[in-house]
Design an enzyme around this catalytic site. Structure first.
Site, PDB file in Angstrom:
ATOM      1  N   LYS A  64      43.551  45.491 117.418  1.00 24.33           N
ATOM      2  CA  LYS A  64      42.868  44.206 117.394  1.00 24.33           C
ATOM      3  C   LYS A  64      41.718  44.210 116.389  1.00 24.33           C
ATOM      4  O   LYS A  64      41.569  43.276 115.591  1.00 24.33           O
ATOM      5  CB  LYS A  64      42.336  43.854 118.782  1.00 24.33           C
TER       6      LYS A  64
ATOM      7  N   ASP B 153      42.888  38.638 121.281  1.00 22.47           N
ATOM      8  CA  ASP B 153      41.893  38.997 122.289  1.00 22.47           C
ATOM      9  C   ASP B 153      42.256  38.287 123.589  1.00 22.47           C
ATOM     10  O   ASP B 153      43.329  37.695 123.712  1.00 22.47           O
ATOM     11  CB  ASP B 153      40.490  38.618 121.818  1.00 22.47           C
TER      12      ASP B 153
END
Length: 213
Positions: free
Chosen positions: A120, A138
């Protein structure tokens, strides 16, 4: 959603928030990388408060290494997981100096080899700092992918892959910002404000909320 519905949904989000961008405060790829590492399980607002002093004292990898773990920790005690994050920030800064001449690399493989940097974080840095068409998933984007039917999945990687397949290539890079801000301020976890949703027509969520009285 179909691909046509996905394009319409993203288009509506873009029209509602045309200037969407990261809410983290940074000045270059290095300070962006550090801010994103610090943002895990913390709000952007709390990270921005902590990095005012941190980036003043350590604006580059060499200065961060010189500041040391204890020095970094003093600046970031107000955010979650500060001990581990302080160690990771110093370690990744040292690795940048040794392996990359102090520069942030622009490949996923090199970024993910840095301490504290996962998929991420790498996706955010590649997207924001290097204008690459990546999708960082997220908690907000994971929720939107499933709630709206845009890209259902039981893992963040499944949602990421679904978004990459479903969102038109010309919209993929900025879509990260449109989605995350939509999830943060409109399509909230507990109380989605569906009456304000620009993509309401395309959204497949069966329990759309009416405007409060």
């Amino acid at each position: 959603m179909t691909r046509a519905q996905a394009r319409a949904f993203i288009t509506h989000l873009a029209e509602a928030n045309p200037d969407a961008r990261s809410e983290l405060t940074y000045t270059d790829p290095y300070t962006l990388l550090v801010a994103v590492v610090l943002s895990a399980q913390a709000t952007d607002a709390s990270v921005n408060k902590a990095t005012v002093g941190l980036f003043r004292d350590a604006p580059d990898p060499a200065a961060m290494v010189a500041l040391g773990v204890d020095g970094v920790a003093r600046h970031i005690r107000t955010i979650g997981l500060w001990r581990a994050k302080a160690a990771n920030v110093v370690a990744l800064s040292a690795q940048l100096l040794v392996r990359h001449d102090g520069r942030v690399p622009d490949t996923r493989e090199a970024l993910e080899a840095l301490p504290g940097v996962g998929r991420k974080t790498a996706n955010v840095v590649l997207n924001v700092a290097f204008d690459q068409s990546t999708m960082a998933v997220d908690t907000h984007i994971f929720r939107i992918g499933n709630r709206t039917g845009l890209a259902p999945g039981s893992t963040t990687r499944q949602v990421e892959d679904g978004l990459v397949r479903r969102i038109p290539a010309d919209m993929l890079r900025p879509a990260h910002h449109w989605l995350i801000l939509h999830g943060r301020y409109v399509c909230k976890a507990r109380s989605p404000e569906c009456w304000r949703c620009a993509g309401r027509e395309e959204c497949r969520f069966p329990d759309k909320r009416a405007s409060p009285a």
